[in-house]
Design an enzyme around this catalytic site. Structure first.
Site, PDB file in Angstrom:
ATOM      1  N   ARG A  51       0.831  -1.227   0.000  1.00 14.50           N
ATOM      2  CA  ARG A  51       0.000   0.000   0.000  1.00 14.50           C
ATOM      3  C   ARG A  51       0.855   1.262   0.000  1.00 14.50           C
ATOM      4  O   ARG A  51       0.512   2.272   0.626  1.00 14.50           O
ATOM      5  CB  ARG A  51      -0.943   0.032   1.211  1.00 14.50           C
ATOM      6  CG  ARG A  51      -1.844  -1.160   1.342  1.00 14.50           C
ATOM      7  CD  ARG A  51      -2.957  -1.157   0.300  1.00 14.50           C
ATOM      8  NE  ARG A  51      -3.947  -2.138   0.655  1.00 14.50           N
ATOM      9  CZ  ARG A  51      -3.871  -3.426   0.296  1.00 14.50           C
ATOM     10  NH1 ARG A  51      -2.867  -3.868  -0.444  1.00 14.50           N
ATOM     11  NH2 ARG A  51      -4.817  -4.265   0.673  1.00 14.50           N
ATOM     12  N   SER A  81     -11.039   0.999   3.447  1.00 10.99           N
ATOM     13  CA  SER A  81     -10.343   0.813   4.734  1.00 10.99           C
ATOM     14  C   SER A  81      -9.791   2.155   5.181  1.00 10.99           C
ATOM     15  O   SER A  81      -9.036   2.789   4.438  1.00 10.99           O
ATOM     16  CB  SER A  81      -9.170  -0.153   4.574  1.00 10.99           C
ATOM     17  OG  SER A  81      -9.635  -1.379   4.062  1.00 10.99           O
ATOM     18  N   GLU A 118      -5.122   5.322   6.124  1.00  8.40           N
ATOM     19  CA  GLU A 118      -4.751   4.956   4.741  1.00  8.40           C
ATOM     20  C   GLU A 118      -5.092   6.046   3.716  1.00  8.40           C
ATOM     21  O   GLU A 118      -4.242   6.412   2.904  1.00  8.40           O
ATOM     22  CB  GLU A 118      -5.421   3.636   4.346  1.00  8.40           C
ATOM     23  CG  GLU A 118      -4.970   3.188   2.961  1.00  8.40           C
ATOM     24  CD  GLU A 118      -5.674   1.951   2.471  1.00  8.40           C
ATOM     25  OE1 GLU A 118      -5.324   0.867   2.946  1.00  8.40           O
ATOM     26  OE2 GLU A 118      -6.560   2.058   1.598  1.00  8.40           O
TER      27      GLU A 118
END
Ligand code: FAD
Ligand code: NAP
Length: 348
Positions: free
Chosen positions: A173, A246, A341
């Site tokens: 990520r 998320s 995130e």
């Protein structure tokens, strides 16, 4: 599959309301919004930003951002949805995909064309241009596996550049676009290598179990359908429950720290994450702190998924207040830091 690319830069929208342009539906007034079709139009747009003394900010479909109520910046968006075959071999293809192409549409079209590999990444919201930024990943597969090159403009010198996968420094990520090139590089197109061999990756437990339950052989089409089905069941739809997926990353700890935490909390899911490191499931930590389904005024935690914050009429401060409350609770109980995130933008 190549669509037409507008070559001129359309008139900027001044100011621009972005509540409908981010999946959390956060109210946001940006100083300006400009759409570019190709690199020439992008360079024109950058000249316009300089004259208007507005810092450019590139957005795709707004599915991984937390926007402020007032954004004193010029938002740039790619309208390039082209998909061009650069190389066509017996075993695979190399494609050039415009930054404005919708990711899920690309996955669907590639599957139909017999170009395989992207199935596990089906139904991830957003655009091609944003996909390398956080190296989108799901169900055991990451975008990085397919990237041959990333094209765009480096804002430090307003010059076109092509980056190799090594330049992109893809990680879990993460990529150079969130590090050294953070806010400094506008991606205009991405080259992807896909296979003609119908091989699949069903190592992710939830995916393998679903295929087994449905008694389906793991063909690319079956994997695609299973991923779409799993995601529709597990995740709230931003169209009816505005969210950014998320909200926290899974914390990556040393293997020793993770083992210690697991010995105290037996149910905690822990997965290997490279040498001497382990990833723990943030959703489990948040649920264990009692946040699944809670409401705080106009914002809350999804009933379906503890990692997903949902907004029903709130603004950035409401979302960040709830995120702060969750992080503090997880830190107090588990000694683990949660990292947000999506990209949080302040006013400028
Ligand atoms: P935006 O939100 O518009 O932008 C995100 C960031 O990328 C910003 O910092 C922006 O400046 C930058 N950016 C955008 N376009 C460009 C460009 N052309 N050049 C340079 N920088 C750019 N992510 C996953 O990895 N896996 C998932 O499974 C997943 N599931 C999700 C499920 C839901 C319901 C939602 C809402 C989100 C999910 N996400 C997931 C997050 C999101 O879909 C991805 O991060 C996606 O790539 C964001 O695309 P976007 O076009 O909406 O980017
Ligand atoms: P899940 O199956 O409930 O699993 C929970 C977490 O455990 C996931 O975050 C996943 O990490 C990890 N995990 C599970 N099996 C694993 C394995 N075999 N190896 C390594 N890690 C494993 O997850 P979910 O929430 O329903 O999401 C399913 C997939 O979609 C995940 O890959 C998730 O990342 C992705 N997704 C991402 C977003 C986003 O916004 N980023 C939103 C929704 C879904 P990973 O996250 O590292 O895979």
């Amino acid at each position: 599959m190549a669509d037409g690319i507008p070559v001129t830069m359309p008139t900027p929208e001044i100011p621009a309301q972005l509540a409908g342009a981010n999946t959390l539906a956060l109210p946001c007034e940006a100083s300006a919004l400009l759409t570019f079709g190709d690199d020439d139009a992008l360079l024109d747009a950058l000249v316009w930003c300089e004259k208007a003394q507005l810092r450019p900010l590139v957005l795709g479909e707004g599915s991984n951002v937390v926007l402020p109520e007032t954004l004193r910046r010029a938002v740039l968006r790619s309208a390039d949805q082209s998909v061009t075959v650069l190389e066509d071999r017996a075993d695979g293809v190399q494609l050039r995909v415009g930054a404005g192409k919708n990711w899920h549409a690309l996955v669907t079209e590639c599957l139909a064309a017999g170009w395989y590999g992207l199935e596990n990444l089906a139904l991830i919201p957003g655009s091609m241009g944003a996909a390398p930024v956080q190296n989108i990943g799901a169900y055991g597969v990451e975008l990085a596996t397919f990237v041959a090159a990333v094209h765009g403009v480096d804002l430090s010198c307003n010059a076109r550049q092509t980056l190799t996968p090594e330049d992109c420094a893809f990680a879990y990520r993460h990529s150079v676009f969130k590090a050294a090139l953070n806010g400094r590089f506008i991606i205009s197109a991405v080259d992807l290598c896909l296979s003609r061999k119908p091989e699949t990756n069903v190592t992710y437990a939830a995916l393998g179990e679903r295929l087994a339950r449905l008694q389906q052989a793991p063909t690319p089409a079956a994997v695609y359908r299973a991923v779409v089905g799993l995601r529709r069941e597990r995740l709230p739809d931003p169209a009816t429950e505005p969210n950014a997926g998320s909200f926290f990353k899974n914390p990556v700890l040393t293997a020793r720290q993770a083992a210690a935490l697991k010995s105290e909390h037996q149910g905690l899911p822990v997965y290997p994450a490279g040498q001497d490191q382990a990833k723990v499931a943030a959703a489990w930590l948040i649920e264990a702190c009692g946040f699944k389904g809670v409401q705080r005024g106009p914002v809350g935690v999804a009933e379906e998924h503890a990692l997903v914050l949902v907004n029903h009429g709130g603004a950035q401060r409401d979302v960040l207040a709830l995120a702060g409350e969750i992080s503090a609770a997880v830190r107090d109980r588990f000694g683990c830091e949660l990292e947000i995130e999506p990209v949080v933008y302040r006013g400028e």
